[in-house]
Scaffold this motif. Structure first.
Motif, PDB file in Angstrom:
ATOM      1  N   ASN A 220      19.941  -7.014 -11.600  1.00 47.45           N
ATOM      2  CA  ASN A 220      20.095  -7.777 -10.361  1.00 47.45           C
ATOM      3  C   ASN A 220      19.478  -6.967  -9.212  1.00 47.45           C
ATOM      4  N   ALA A 221      18.450  -7.542  -8.595  1.00 51.73           N
ATOM      5  CA  ALA A 221      17.698  -6.849  -7.545  1.00 51.73           C
ATOM      6  C   ALA A 221      17.696  -7.694  -6.268  1.00 51.73           C
ATOM      7  N   TYR A 222      17.805  -7.011  -5.075  1.00 52.40           N
ATOM      8  CA  TYR A 222      17.900  -7.715  -3.783  1.00 52.40           C
ATOM      9  C   TYR A 222      17.034  -6.973  -2.763  1.00 52.40           C
ATOM     10  N   TRP A 223      16.207  -7.793  -2.034  1.00 52.48           N
ATOM     11  CA  TRP A 223      15.413  -7.211  -0.958  1.00 52.48           C
ATOM     12  C   TRP A 223      16.311  -6.715   0.178  1.00 52.48           C
ATOM     13  N   PHE A 224      15.903  -5.599   0.804  1.00 50.40           N
ATOM     14  CA  PHE A 224      16.526  -5.180   2.068  1.00 50.40           C
ATOM     15  C   PHE A 224      15.395  -4.737   3.008  1.00 50.40           C
ATOM     16  N   GLY A 225      15.692  -4.340   4.215  1.00 47.10           N
ATOM     17  CA  GLY A 225      14.686  -4.285   5.278  1.00 47.10           C
ATOM     18  C   GLY A 225      13.895  -3.015   5.408  1.00 47.10           C
ATOM     19  N   ILE A 226      13.141  -2.627   4.378  1.00 49.54           N
ATOM     20  CA  ILE A 226      12.297  -1.420   4.451  1.00 49.54           C
ATOM     21  C   ILE A 226      10.971  -1.689   3.723  1.00 49.54           C
ATOM     22  N   ASN A 227       9.863  -1.086   4.247  1.00 44.85           N
ATOM     23  CA  ASN A 227       8.546  -1.213   3.581  1.00 44.85           C
ATOM     24  C   ASN A 227       7.631  -0.080   4.058  1.00 44.85           C
TER      25      ASN A 227
ATOM     26  N   TRP B 166      17.500   6.536  -2.729  1.00 44.73           N
ATOM     27  CA  TRP B 166      16.594   6.203  -3.810  1.00 44.73           C
ATOM     28  C   TRP B 166      17.149   6.688  -5.154  1.00 44.73           C
ATOM     29  N   GLU B 167      16.795   5.889  -6.157  1.00 47.45           N
ATOM     30  CA  GLU B 167      17.055   6.350  -7.520  1.00 47.45           C
ATOM     31  C   GLU B 167      16.125   7.546  -7.793  1.00 47.45           C
ATOM     32  N   ASP B 168      16.557   8.370  -8.736  1.00 47.27           N
ATOM     33  CA  ASP B 168      15.700   9.520  -9.069  1.00 47.27           C
ATOM     34  C   ASP B 168      14.304   9.038  -9.520  1.00 47.27           C
ATOM     35  N   GLY B 169      13.263   9.640  -8.961  1.00 51.06           N
ATOM     36  CA  GLY B 169      11.882   9.260  -9.293  1.00 51.06           C
ATOM     37  C   GLY B 169      11.353   8.112  -8.474  1.00 51.06           C
ATOM     38  N   GLU B 170      12.142   7.581  -7.537  1.00 45.93           N
ATOM     39  CA  GLU B 170      11.715   6.496  -6.653  1.00 45.93           C
ATOM     40  C   GLU B 170      11.592   7.034  -5.237  1.00 45.93           C
TER      41      GLU B 170
ATOM     42  N   HIS C 279       4.340   2.184  -8.252  1.00 45.21           N
ATOM     43  CA  HIS C 279       3.789   1.992  -9.598  1.00 45.21           C
ATOM     44  C   HIS C 279       2.649   0.959  -9.603  1.00 45.21           C
ATOM     45  N   ILE C 280       2.882  -0.244  -9.039  1.00 43.94           N
ATOM     46  CA  ILE C 280       1.833  -1.270  -8.979  1.00 43.94           C
ATOM     47  C   ILE C 280       1.814  -1.796  -7.543  1.00 43.94           C
ATOM     48  N   ASN C 281       1.248  -0.997  -6.661  1.00 44.36           N
ATOM     49  CA  ASN C 281       1.170  -1.412  -5.263  1.00 44.36           C
ATOM     50  C   ASN C 281       2.535  -1.893  -4.768  1.00 44.36           C
ATOM     51  N   GLU C 282       3.524  -1.029  -4.876  1.00 37.99           N
ATOM     52  CA  GLU C 282       4.913  -1.376  -4.526  1.00 37.99           C
ATOM     53  C   GLU C 282       5.181  -0.884  -3.106  1.00 37.99           C
ATOM     54  N   ASP C 283       5.204  -1.832  -2.176  1.00 37.06           N
ATOM     55  CA  ASP C 283       5.337  -1.467  -0.761  1.00 37.06           C
ATOM     56  C   ASP C 283       6.656  -1.961  -0.112  1.00 37.06           C
ATOM     57  N   CYS C 284       7.498  -2.627  -0.863  1.00 36.32           N
ATOM     58  CA  CYS C 284       8.773  -3.132  -0.268  1.00 36.32           C
ATOM     59  C   CYS C 284       9.953  -2.594  -1.079  1.00 36.32           C
ATOM     60  N   GLY C 285      11.060  -2.347  -0.356  1.00 35.67           N
ATOM     61  CA  GLY C 285      12.228  -1.775  -1.003  1.00 35.67           C
ATOM     62  C   GLY C 285      13.251  -2.826  -1.423  1.00 35.67           C
ATOM     63  N   TYR C 286      13.948  -2.534  -2.555  1.00 36.13           N
ATOM     64  CA  TYR C 286      15.037  -3.412  -2.995  1.00 36.13           C
ATOM     65  C   TYR C 286      16.153  -2.566  -3.619  1.00 36.13           C
TER      66      TYR C 286
ATOM     67  N   TRP D 231      18.067   2.500  -4.844  1.00 31.77           N
ATOM     68  CA  TRP D 231      16.887   1.938  -4.197  1.00 31.77           C
ATOM     69  C   TRP D 231      15.659   2.110  -5.119  1.00 31.77           C
ATOM     70  N   TYR D 232      14.841   1.033  -5.076  1.00 24.12           N
ATOM     71  CA  TYR D 232      13.557   1.049  -5.803  1.00 24.12           C
ATOM     72  C   TYR D 232      12.493   0.429  -4.888  1.00 24.12           C
ATOM     73  N   ASP D 233      11.212   0.672  -5.250  1.00 21.94           N
ATOM     74  CA  ASP D 233      10.129  -0.043  -4.552  1.00 21.94           C
ATOM     75  C   ASP D 233       9.496  -1.039  -5.536  1.00 21.94           C
ATOM     76  N   ALA D 234       8.971  -2.159  -4.964  1.00 23.73           N
ATOM     77  CA  ALA D 234       8.394  -3.222  -5.800  1.00 23.73           C
ATOM     78  C   ALA D 234       7.346  -3.958  -4.989  1.00 23.73           C
ATOM     79  N   PRO D 235       6.449  -4.717  -5.676  1.00 30.50           N
ATOM     80  CA  PRO D 235       5.457  -5.527  -4.949  1.00 30.50           C
ATOM     81  C   PRO D 235       6.168  -6.520  -4.037  1.00 30.50           C
ATOM     82  N   CYS D 236       5.701  -6.670  -2.805  1.00 30.04           N
ATOM     83  CA  CYS D 236       6.393  -7.483  -1.799  1.00 30.04           C
ATOM     84  C   CYS D 236       6.332  -8.974  -2.114  1.00 30.04           C
TER      85      CYS D 236
END
Length: 280
Positions: free
Chosen positions: A202-209, A230-234, A238-245, A260-265
């Motif tokens: 279960n992943a949810y966007w929050f206000g960081i990029n 952030w989670e360890d290593g985040e 990985h693939i142009n991941e500019d938004c946080g969730y 916290w992780y980063d993912a494509p926006c």
């Protein structure tokens, strides 16, 4: 006896007292009183005296009898009066005893009734003490947040149930008076994480990029990120991941402060909105 008297008189005559002399007349009386006729004359006064004394004694006896009778009647009358008074007193005492007995019975009856009422009250108190008090739920205070929004430290938070891209999620939050969540403290991070349901991923966007400069993370309000959860290593871009969730999985060992992780926006994910109570 006459001779003796005469001798006695003769002696008196023969030896006269110079200071005392018997008149001639007295002698002649005693002299003429000789014989039986004289003896009867001499005894007559004694008989009269005896008769008088006898009559007097009879009169005294009658007086005593009459006095005794009257005295007996008086004593009998006194005794009757005393007996009547005693009987009256006894009746009064008996009446008083009867009244006191009735009053005592009444008091005993009232005491019995009071003891019965006391016992009933004690039983009632025991039952009330044994009965748990009904739970009184205080009237809920009206929340300053809209429905489906949760309050924490002066801010309201909304967890969506459907997915959008990061930018569309931000538009939704702005339209409702807020932004994607800006998280500064571990307490706030934990509060939000506890609102999220567990799932496989279960992943949810929050206000960081970091769309402007890679690895240069900013909040939606323009302030620069300092630290983070952030989670360890985040983040790893990985693939142009500019938004946080934020993720919350079924793995119970995961913790809020490393989620916290980063993912494509452009990915479609649920999101978390935040707004202050003033803006509400």
């Amino acid at each position: 006896m006459s001779a003796n008297r005469e001798g006695m008189h003769n002696n008196l005559i023969d030896e006269p007292d110079n200071d005392y002399s018997i008149p001639e007349v007295q002698y002649s009386v005693f002299k003429n009183a000789g014989g039986k006729s004289g003896q009867r004359f001499y005894q007559e006064p004694f008989k009269v005296a005896t008769a008088c004394l006898t009559a007097f004694c009879l009169i005294l006896l009658m007086i005593l009898v009459v006095t005794s009778i009257h005295s007996g009647k008086g004593r009998s009358s006194d005794q009757d009066s005393l007996s009547s008074a005693s009987e009256t007193h006894m009746q009064t005492v008996c009446a008083n005893v009867t009244a006191l007995t009735e009053e005592l019975l009444t008091v005993k009856k009232e005491k019995s009734e009071l003891e019965r009422e006391r016992s009933q009250l004690k039983d009632k108190i025991t039952r009330l003490e044994a009965t748990p008090a009904p739970c009184t739920t205080p009237a809920p205070t009206k929340s300053p947040c809209p429905e489906d929004w949760k309050l924490f430290n002066g801010s309201c938070y909304y967890i969506s149930v459907f997915g959008r891209s990061w930018s569309d999620s931000q538009k939704y939050c702005k339209k409702n008076g807020g932004n994607l969540a800006i998280i500064h403290t571990a307490e706030e991070q934990t509060f939000i994480w506890d609102l999220l349901p567990r799932g496989h991923w279960n992943a949810y966007w929050f206000g960081i990029n970091d769309e402007k400069v890679e690895d240069d993370w900013y909040w939606v309000d323009g302030t620069k990120l300092v630290g983070g959860f952030w989670e360890d290593g985040e983040p790893n871009n990985h693939i142009n991941e500019d938004c946080g969730y934020i993720i919350k999985t079924d793995v119970l060992s995961r913790v809020a402060v490393k989620s916290w992780y980063d993912a494509p926006c452009h990915m479609s994910l649920p999101w978390i909105c935040e707004k202050t109570t003033e803006s509400t």
